[in-house]
Design an enzyme around this catalytic site. Structure first.
Site, PDB file in Angstrom:
ATOM      1  N   SER A 128      18.490  16.201 -17.428  1.00 22.18           N
ATOM      2  CA  SER A 128      18.708  16.716 -16.074  1.00 22.18           C
ATOM      3  C   SER A 128      20.156  17.117 -15.866  1.00 22.18           C
ATOM      4  O   SER A 128      21.058  16.537 -16.459  1.00 22.18           O
ATOM      5  CB  SER A 128      18.332  15.684 -15.017  1.00 22.18           C
ATOM      6  OG  SER A 128      18.621  16.216 -13.726  1.00 22.18           O
ATOM      7  N   LYS A 182      11.928  11.404 -16.527  1.00 23.13           N
ATOM      8  CA  LYS A 182      12.485  12.679 -16.036  1.00 23.13           C
ATOM      9  C   LYS A 182      11.575  13.275 -14.958  1.00 23.13           C
ATOM     10  O   LYS A 182      12.052  13.814 -13.958  1.00 23.13           O
ATOM     11  CB  LYS A 182      12.668  13.675 -17.188  1.00 23.13           C
ATOM     12  CG  LYS A 182      13.034  15.102 -16.761  1.00 23.13           C
ATOM     13  CD  LYS A 182      14.392  15.167 -16.119  1.00 23.13           C
ATOM     14  CE  LYS A 182      14.884  16.501 -15.604  1.00 23.13           C
ATOM     15  NZ  LYS A 182      14.175  17.706 -15.684  1.00 23.13           N
ATOM     16  N   HIS A 185      12.187  11.409 -11.827  1.00 18.05           N
ATOM     17  CA  HIS A 185      13.491  11.874 -11.341  1.00 18.05           C
ATOM     18  C   HIS A 185      13.303  13.137 -10.499  1.00 18.05           C
ATOM     19  O   HIS A 185      13.827  13.260  -9.392  1.00 18.05           O
ATOM     20  CB  HIS A 185      14.437  12.144 -12.521  1.00 18.05           C
ATOM     21  CG  HIS A 185      15.625  13.001 -12.167  1.00 18.05           C
ATOM     22  ND1 HIS A 185      15.528  14.370 -11.980  1.00 18.05           N
ATOM     23  CD2 HIS A 185      16.928  12.698 -11.950  1.00 18.05           C
ATOM     24  CE1 HIS A 185      16.713  14.862 -11.656  1.00 18.05           C
ATOM     25  NE2 HIS A 185      17.578  13.868 -11.637  1.00 18.05           N
ATOM     26  N   ASN A 186      12.540  14.081 -11.020  1.00 24.76           N
ATOM     27  CA  ASN A 186      12.330  15.332 -10.286  1.00 24.76           C
ATOM     28  C   ASN A 186      11.544  15.113  -9.002  1.00 24.76           C
ATOM     29  O   ASN A 186      11.813  15.763  -7.993  1.00 24.76           O
ATOM     30  CB  ASN A 186      11.621  16.363 -11.173  1.00 24.76           C
ATOM     31  CG  ASN A 186      12.548  16.971 -12.209  1.00 24.76           C
ATOM     32  OD1 ASN A 186      13.485  16.315 -12.662  1.00 24.76           O
ATOM     33  ND2 ASN A 186      12.291  18.197 -12.601  1.00 24.76           N
ATOM     34  N   GLU A 189      13.892  13.875  -6.566  1.00 28.18           N
ATOM     35  CA  GLU A 189      14.719  15.029  -6.191  1.00 28.18           C
ATOM     36  C   GLU A 189      14.020  15.860  -5.097  1.00 28.18           C
ATOM     37  O   GLU A 189      14.653  16.260  -4.112  1.00 28.18           O
ATOM     38  CB  GLU A 189      14.963  15.856  -7.454  1.00 28.18           C
ATOM     39  CG  GLU A 189      15.657  17.183  -7.291  1.00 28.18           C
ATOM     40  CD  GLU A 189      15.685  17.950  -8.628  1.00 28.18           C
ATOM     41  OE1 GLU A 189      16.038  17.352  -9.668  1.00 28.18           O
ATOM     42  OE2 GLU A 189      15.335  19.147  -8.622  1.00 28.18           O
ATOM     43  N   ARG A 287       6.601  21.987   0.469  1.00 28.39           N
ATOM     44  CA  ARG A 287       6.885  23.255  -0.215  1.00 28.39           C
ATOM     45  C   ARG A 287       5.629  24.125  -0.239  1.00 28.39           C
ATOM     46  O   ARG A 287       5.717  25.334  -0.008  1.00 28.39           O
ATOM     47  CB  ARG A 287       7.355  22.991  -1.654  1.00 28.39           C
ATOM     48  CG  ARG A 287       8.716  22.334  -1.724  1.00 28.39           C
ATOM     49  CD  ARG A 287       9.272  22.447  -3.139  1.00 28.39           C
ATOM     50  NE  ARG A 287      10.452  21.624  -3.326  1.00 28.39           N
ATOM     51  CZ  ARG A 287      11.186  21.624  -4.435  1.00 28.39           C
ATOM     52  NH1 ARG A 287      10.852  22.396  -5.456  1.00 28.39           N
ATOM     53  NH2 ARG A 287      12.263  20.855  -4.534  1.00 28.39           N
TER      54      ARG A 287
HETATM   55  P1  NBP Z   1      13.299  29.166 -20.935  1.00 32.53           P
HETATM   56  O1  NBP Z   1      12.472  28.080 -20.394  1.00 32.53           O
HETATM   57  O2  NBP Z   1      13.403  30.433 -20.185  1.00 32.53           O
HETATM   58  O3  NBP Z   1      12.778  29.495 -22.419  1.00 32.53           O
HETATM   59  C1  NBP Z   1      13.350  30.528 -23.157  1.00 32.53           C
HETATM   60  C2  NBP Z   1      13.497  30.110 -24.593  1.00 32.53           C
HETATM   61  O4  NBP Z   1      12.222  29.769 -25.154  1.00 32.53           O
HETATM   62  C3  NBP Z   1      14.059  31.244 -25.429  1.00 32.53           C
HETATM   63  O5  NBP Z   1      14.931  30.704 -26.378  1.00 32.53           O
HETATM   64  C4  NBP Z   1      12.792  31.819 -26.053  1.00 32.53           C
HETATM   65  O6  NBP Z   1      13.027  32.540 -27.238  1.00 32.53           O
HETATM   66  C5  NBP Z   1      12.059  30.548 -26.359  1.00 32.53           C
HETATM   67  N1  NBP Z   1      10.657  30.755 -26.730  1.00 32.53           N
HETATM   68  C6  NBP Z   1       9.614  31.190 -26.002  1.00 32.53           C
HETATM   69 BR1  NBP Z   1       9.686  31.686 -24.263  1.00 32.53          BR
HETATM   70  N2  NBP Z   1       8.473  31.248 -26.687  1.00 32.53           N
HETATM   71  C7  NBP Z   1       8.791  30.843 -27.923  1.00 32.53           C
HETATM   72  C8  NBP Z   1       8.045  30.668 -29.106  1.00 32.53           C
HETATM   73  N3  NBP Z   1       6.736  30.927 -29.134  1.00 32.53           N
HETATM   74  N4  NBP Z   1       8.692  30.250 -30.213  1.00 32.53           N
HETATM   75  C9  NBP Z   1      10.011  30.001 -30.175  1.00 32.53           C
HETATM   76  N5  NBP Z   1      10.783  30.117 -29.083  1.00 32.53           N
HETATM   77  C10 NBP Z   1      10.178  30.543 -27.963  1.00 32.53           C
HETATM   78  O7  NBP Z   1      14.775  28.642 -21.270  1.00 32.53           O
HETATM   79  P2  NBP Z   1      15.744  27.704 -20.405  1.00 32.53           P
HETATM   80  O8  NBP Z   1      15.743  28.086 -18.975  1.00 32.53           O
HETATM   81  O9  NBP Z   1      17.011  27.660 -21.151  1.00 32.53           O
HETATM   82  O10 NBP Z   1      15.034  26.277 -20.497  1.00 32.53           O
HETATM   83  C11 NBP Z   1      14.774  25.601 -21.725  1.00 32.53           C
HETATM   84  C12 NBP Z   1      14.027  24.308 -21.449  1.00 32.53           C
HETATM   85  O11 NBP Z   1      14.832  23.482 -20.623  1.00 32.53           O
HETATM   86  C13 NBP Z   1      12.704  24.487 -20.704  1.00 32.53           C
HETATM   87  O12 NBP Z   1      11.762  23.570 -21.165  1.00 32.53           O
HETATM   88  C14 NBP Z   1      13.048  24.205 -19.283  1.00 32.53           C
HETATM   89  O13 NBP Z   1      11.953  23.695 -18.522  1.00 32.53           O
HETATM   90  C15 NBP Z   1      14.131  23.196 -19.412  1.00 32.53           C
HETATM   91  N6  NBP Z   1      15.076  23.342 -18.290  1.00 32.53           N
HETATM   92  C16 NBP Z   1      15.691  22.300 -17.831  1.00 32.53           C
HETATM   93  C17 NBP Z   1      16.590  22.427 -16.808  1.00 32.53           C
HETATM   94  C18 NBP Z   1      17.252  21.254 -16.354  1.00 32.53           C
HETATM   95  O14 NBP Z   1      17.883  21.242 -15.306  1.00 32.53           O
HETATM   96  N7  NBP Z   1      17.167  20.225 -17.112  1.00 32.53           N
HETATM   97  C19 NBP Z   1      16.905  23.634 -16.232  1.00 32.53           C
HETATM   98  C20 NBP Z   1      16.292  24.688 -16.715  1.00 32.53           C
HETATM   99  C21 NBP Z   1      15.382  24.531 -17.745  1.00 32.53           C
HETATM  100  P3  NBP Z   1      13.277  34.117 -27.151  1.00 32.53           P
HETATM  101  O15 NBP Z   1      14.713  34.291 -26.833  1.00 32.53           O
HETATM  102  O16 NBP Z   1      12.932  34.586 -28.527  1.00 32.53           O
HETATM  103  O17 NBP Z   1      12.360  34.662 -26.109  1.00 32.53           O
END
Ligand code: NBP
Length: 475
Positions: A128, A182, A185-186, A189, A287
């Site tokens: 997070s 986690k 946590h959400n 949130e 929401r």
């Molecule tokens: P995204 O959730 O938008 O995912 C994009 C990534 O997934 C890219 O690297 C994309 O590769 C890859 N991908 C996909 Br789509 N399909 C794929 C496949 N079949 N094989 C391999 N790679 C693949 O990215 P993000 O927003 O950076 O989030 C990443 C993770 O972190 C998610 O699980 C998300 O829920 C989580 N998250 C957490 C927070 C937080 O606050 N902790 C915030 C945001 C996200 P490509 O470039 O080739 O399309």
């Protein structure tokens, strides 16, 4: 291979996490992304990070020292399964595959079991803190095996946020425990955000103050017991003026709240576990309600109260709202910890609730001063049954419950929806009630379904012969 850790998935979260890892002494970070353009862009933009780029999964595996350790930051769901399958092709038994995405915990349990059978260590890790946290120090909630933790622990400790000298990471439990925590946590949130939004709405409609003026109130609250990241950013959002119209930004944002599903998971899981997380549920439903455009349109003609809402003593009202917010927040956390306790019992996780409260003190979205008080409560009593009944919180609730009631009454009379405030108060009154009308519900169930009931005065199950002579029999 030369790299001790790898990152797969270099969108915003993965790229920032890779940079965070590379900035720590002793780490060499291998990076891979399905479309190679992202990998090249990252390596070119940050040459000082010393990334080891890979163009294929095989190259990625070859670039890592053993046991290979790779953190996946790809989209949750099918993308995560596809990436795991590809890595399992090129990795060897003993290697560690870490899923840092927002996976649904039953998926993590399933993946862990399948990979364990093939000799891999699979670790589901809740992370997070958003983009900013990934780069500068997130709050990290790892599950997985003790064996994997031996290798992974020091790496995660090196990149986590720090609170009172402690890294915000604990091995919370096996398999899906990290993603479960986690998820909750959400959920908390969601509740925290909804409570803040209700406080804002009541103050605005009760006093007519502008968003900028209310921003100052939140900024002030952020110096006291409500000090938290969410209260802090609320002041920032309320201060923001729209460049195009000159209006407060909050007045030009469409009032339909989005959700990515983690709140719904928290509530669905709580329903299955039989844990009443009513504040979190109301926040999630609030929401949904906001986004029901057609139903909201159809309800426009429905009447509200006759009198307009006026507050006689503004300062007193604002202080009441502050206390209602604090009391409701205590309930939301109490409910969340209850869900973690119930999940741990159901899935055989040995989760230290005090350690969970400590790892949420920095890096994550719900970070707050308040978490130190929760940590204290669990330090005083490890087997605490009910967080809100711990001495510190029981005192706080005793001090604020009158204000809380006044606020819920005022909101109800004014026709201002405050589902999280009022459901939290109902929960508080429900748990502290000496007798509940659940007795009547049991009577009704026995009447139409012969579901039986227990008695207060002796053991056993009983049934009244409702359609016969209405005598009682022992079931
Ligand atoms: P995204 O959730 O938008 O995912 C994009 C990534 O997934 C890219 O690297 C994309 O590769 C890859 N991908 C996909 Br789509 N399909 C794929 C496949 N079949 N094989 C391999 N790679 C693949 O990215 P993000 O927003 O950076 O989030 C990443 C993770 O972190 C998610 O699980 C998300 O829920 C989580 N998250 C957490 C927070 C937080 O606050 N902790 C915030 C945001 C996200 P490509 O470039 O080739 O399309």
């Amino acid at each position: 291979g030369a790299a001790n850790i790898g990152v797969v998935g270099l969108a915003v979260m993965g790229a920032n996490l890779a940079r965070n890892l590379a900035s720590r002494e002793g780490n060499t970070v291998a990076v891979f992304n399905r479309s190679h353009g992202r990998t090249e862009a990252l390596v070119n933009e940050f040459p000082e990070a010393g990334f080891v780029p890979a163009a294929t999964y095989a190259e990625f595996a070859a670039s890592l020292s053993r046991p290979r350790t790779a953190i996946l930051m790809v989209q949750a769901g099918a993308a995560t399964d596809a990436t795991i399958d590809a890595l399992a092709e090129v990795f060897e038994p003993g290697d560690i595959i870490v899923d840092g995405g927002n996976a649904y915990f039953p998926d993590t349990i399933r993946r862990e079991r399948a990979l364990r059978e093939r000799g891999f260590n699979f670790v589901g890790v809740g992370i997070s803190g958003g983009e900013e946290g990934a780069l500068n120090g997130p709050s990290i909630m790892p599950g997985g095996s003790d064996e994997a933790w031996t290798t992974l622990g020091p790496i995660l400790e090196s990149i986590a946020a720090v609170a009172e000298g402690e890294p915000c990471v604990t091995h919370v439990g096996h398999d899906g425990a990290g993603h479960f925590v986690k998820m909750v946590h959400n959920g908390i949130e969601y509740a925290d955000m909804q409570l803040i939004a209700e406080a804002y709405d009541l103050i605005r409609r009760g006093t007519g103050k502008s968003p900028a003026e209310i921003a100052e109130i939140f900024a002030e609250w952020n110096t006291g017991e409500l000090e938290s990241y969410l209260v802090e950013i609320t002041a920032e959002v309320l201060r923001q003026v729209d460049a195009e119209t000159g209006a407060p930004l909050v007045d030009v944002i469409l009032d339909q709240a989005g959700a990515k599903g983690t709140g719904a998971w928290t509530v669905q899981t709580a329903l299955s576990l039989g844990v009443p997380v009513s504040g979190i549920a109301e926040a999630t439903f609030a929401r949904s309600l906001s986004s029901q455009a057609a139903q909201r349109q159809a309800a426009q003609a429905l009447p509200g109260p006759d009198e307009s809402f006026t507050v006689a003593d503004e300062a007193a009202f604002i202080e009441d709202v502050r206390q209602a917010l604090y009391a409701s927040k205590i309930v939301a956390y109490s409910q969340g910890f209850d869900e973690i306790r119930a999940g741990a019992a159901e899935y055989n996780w040995n989760i230290d609730l005090g350690a969970v409260s400590r790892l949420w003190r920095a890096g994550c979205i719900i970070r707050a001063q308040f978490l130190n008080r929760i940590a204290d409560a669990f330090a005083d009593d490890e087997a605490l049954t009910l967080l809100m009944a711990a001495p510190y919180f029981a005192d706080a609730l005793a001090n604020s419950q009158s204000a809380w009631r006044r606020v819920v009454i005022a909101a109800t009379q004014a026709g201002i929806p405050s589902p999280a405030f009022s459901s939290s108060l109902a929960y508080y009154d429900g748990l502290r009630a000496d007798r509940l009308p659940a007795a009547l519900v049991q009577g009704q169930r026995d009447f139409f379904g012969a579901h039986t009931y227990r008695r207060v005065d002796r053991e056993g199950s009983f049934h009244t012969l409702w359609s016969g002579d209405r005598t009682e029999i022992q079931a």
